[in-house]
Design an enzyme around this catalytic site. Structure first.
Site, mmCIF file in Angstrom:
data_model
loop_
_atom_site.group_PDB
_atom_site.id
_atom_site.type_symbol
_atom_site.label_atom_id
_atom_site.label_comp_id
_atom_site.label_asym_id
_atom_site.label_seq_id
_atom_site.Cartn_x
_atom_site.Cartn_y
_atom_site.Cartn_z
ATOM 1 N N TYR A 13 -5.605 -25.714 18.746
ATOM 2 C CA TYR A 13 -5.456 -25.979 17.306
ATOM 3 C C TYR A 13 -4.582 -27.215 17.068
ATOM 4 O O TYR A 13 -3.777 -27.257 16.149
ATOM 5 C CB TYR A 13 -4.852 -24.766 16.586
ATOM 6 C CG TYR A 13 -5.655 -23.476 16.668
ATOM 7 C CD1 TYR A 13 -6.922 -23.440 17.236
ATOM 8 C CD2 TYR A 13 -5.142 -22.291 16.151
ATOM 9 C CE1 TYR A 13 -7.652 -22.260 17.315
ATOM 10 C CE2 TYR A 13 -5.870 -21.102 16.213
ATOM 11 C CZ TYR A 13 -7.118 -21.096 16.806
ATOM 12 O OH TYR A 13 -7.827 -19.927 16.875
ATOM 13 N N LYS B 235 -7.269 -19.192 31.104
ATOM 14 C CA LYS B 235 -8.683 -19.186 31.501
ATOM 15 C C LYS B 235 -8.818 -20.302 32.531
ATOM 16 O O LYS B 235 -9.606 -21.232 32.389
ATOM 17 C CB LYS B 235 -9.548 -19.421 30.256
ATOM 18 C CG LYS B 235 -11.035 -19.338 30.503
ATOM 19 C CD LYS B 235 -11.520 -17.940 30.880
ATOM 20 C CE LYS B 235 -12.985 -17.995 31.279
ATOM 21 N NZ LYS B 235 -13.462 -16.737 31.884
ATOM 22 N N ASP C 141 -10.746 -13.192 29.291
ATOM 23 C CA ASP C 141 -11.871 -12.255 29.125
ATOM 24 C C ASP C 141 -11.537 -10.903 29.744
ATOM 25 O O ASP C 141 -11.739 -9.849 29.135
ATOM 26 C CB ASP C 141 -13.184 -12.842 29.694
ATOM 27 C CG ASP C 141 -13.008 -13.560 31.028
ATOM 28 O OD1 ASP C 141 -11.854 -13.712 31.489
ATOM 29 O OD2 ASP C 141 -14.022 -13.965 31.620
ATOM 30 N N ASP D 121 -4.685 -15.780 19.267
ATOM 31 C CA ASP D 121 -5.218 -15.508 17.929
ATOM 32 C C ASP D 121 -6.221 -14.358 18.027
ATOM 33 O O ASP D 121 -6.166 -13.377 17.277
ATOM 34 C CB ASP D 121 -5.885 -16.793 17.409
ATOM 35 C CG ASP D 121 -6.284 -16.713 15.941
ATOM 36 O OD1 ASP D 121 -6.007 -15.685 15.300
ATOM 37 O OD2 ASP D 121 -6.862 -17.695 15.437
ATOM 38 N N ASP E 199 -5.773 -10.043 17.052
ATOM 39 C CA ASP E 199 -6.634 -9.277 16.143
ATOM 40 C C ASP E 199 -7.108 -8.002 16.842
ATOM 41 O O ASP E 199 -7.157 -6.923 16.246
ATOM 42 C CB ASP E 199 -7.853 -10.099 15.700
ATOM 43 C CG ASP E 199 -7.604 -10.848 14.385
ATOM 44 O OD1 ASP E 199 -6.435 -11.181 14.107
ATOM 45 O OD2 ASP E 199 -8.569 -11.108 13.648
HETATM 46 MG MG MG Z 1 -6.374 -14.779 13.301
#
Ligand code: MG
Ligand code: NAI
Length: 359
Positions: free
Chosen positions: A139, A190, A223, A247, A251
């Site tokens: 980001y 990763k 993963d 992020d 969640d």
């Molecule tokens: Mg989020």
């Protein structure tokens, strides 16, 4: 002498206004009962409505205005008629990046009375803190688009990983792990597929780990991490990952611990060179805006993290005990938890519980 804190409240869009309003009521009730501190809260109308009126989500000098506050309480930003990348970059990311809030801390645990969608998970089995790198990575905002609309249209989204950025988030995560009873850290990358930035993450993790011999740490690919969170939640304690990976994982953590309506977050500037920002993880939730049914617990928990950061540890603790007392009673569960309690009812119940938790 009474301690006074200047708080900037930015409700933003959708249910942001509803939950931040509730959060302010709870904070003021808490300050009144505590008696040792007061909160001087200033509201800002920054968000999508302001964008439609003026062409900007916040004024140009907005982040400078925020610098004079002790902390920021944020709701959510995003509206159905505006592209999400404009709202996110125009307000939330703008604040986080300019004020160097590089450590995004996201606790997830089973609150009393809450059922996990995972079968057989016991309260102690799911007690995590996800540390999200909040200033660079995927980001960073670097990239571009060329040949718009043509068949050969191309877009790049460049991830930036710096030694300084990785070292500081890694050190923050190891320190946090050291402060918790189990002293465990899982570093998520990763680095099999992404062979530059993610390999640098792995290398720096090993380097910093040597400064923390008392922390037990391991590495996971992102993963495989989703599988471990679901199948073996008790094996995890503190988790550190990049901006994008954390992020997504947070969640998942919010869902596994009952609802996104419960999940809090702190955007910390650990050096305190600028104020930190506290907010629920969820967004503006258009589907329930205006119904009065938004779950305010994520915001209350974020407010407790804010008090903790301000050094009001006793008040933070008192608020957490009140939240636990409230969630323990299914009468206080909002629709996202399968109940029918309204935002207002949960707010009143929390204020009552703060009173019951007298010191
Ligand atoms: Mg989020
Ligand atoms: P969302 O978090 O707003 O909603 C996802 C689902 O969770 C919806 O069904 C919603 O009703 C439910 N939900 C969220 N918070 C809840 C609460 N407190 N109580 C009960 N139910 C709750 O995510 P979505 O739909 O992806 O995004 C909506 C808008 O919010 C978009 O514009 C998005 O860009 C923005 N957003 C902003 C964030 C921020 O400002 N930090 C974070 C995430 C999304």
């Amino acid at each position: 002498m009474t301690r006074t804190y200047r708080i900037a409240a930015i409700p933003g869009d959708g249910i942001g206004a509803e939950v931040v309003g509730a959060g302010q009521k709870v904070l003021q009730a808490l300050a009144k009962l505590d008696g040792g501190f007061t909160l001087d809260i200033t509201g800002f109308d920054w968000g999508s409505e302001r964008y439609r009126r003026t062409g900007a989500f916040m004024p140009g000098e907005g982040t400078d205005v925020l610098r004079s506050f002790d902390a920021i309480l944020f709701g959510a930003v995003g509206a159905p008629d505006l592209p999400d990348h404009l709202s996110l970059w125009g307000l939330r990311l703008q604040i986080c990046q300019t004020l160097d809030q590089y450590a995004n801390v996201r606790p997830a645990r089973m609150l009393p009375g809450i059922t996990s969608p995972l079968r057989n998970v016991e309260a102690g089995d799911l007690d995590w803190v996800i540390v999200r790198e909040n200033s660079e990575g995927e980001y960073s905002g670097q990239g571009g688009r060329s040949h718009r609309g043509l068949g050969c249209e191309v877009a790049t989204e460049v991830s930036i990983f710096t030694r300084v950025g990785i070292e500081r988030i890694m050190r923050f995560a190891f320190e946090l792990a050291r402060s918790r009873p189990r002293k465990r850290l899982t570093v998520v990358t990763k680095s099999n597929a992404q062979r530059h930035g993610m390999v640098l993450w792995d290398e720096i993790a090993s380097e910093i780990a040597s400064e923390f011999p008392d922390v037990v740490w391991d590495r996971m690919l992102v993963d495989a991490m989703t599988v471990r969170m679901t199948m073996d939640p008790g094996s995890l304690d503190v988790i550190v990952a990049t901006n994008l990976h954390a992020d997504i994982l947070s969640d998942l953590a919010a869902a596994l611990s009952g609802s996104i309506g419960l999940a809090p977050t702190a955007n910390l500037n650990p050096e305190r060179s600028a104020p930190s920002m506290f907010e629920p993880i969820h967004g503006s939730a258009f589907d329930i805006t205006g119904k009065g049914t938004a779950n305010p617990i994520a915001t209350f928990w974020s407010a407790a993290m804010m008090l903790e950061h301000l050094g009001e540890t006793a008040a933070a603790e008192r608020l957490m005990r009140a939240i636990e007392r409230v969630t323990a009673d299914a009468e206080n569960h909002s629709p996202d938890l399968g109940g029918s309690a309204t935002t207002e009812e949960i707010t009143s119940a929390t204020i009552r519980a703060i009173g019951l938790n007298a010191t």
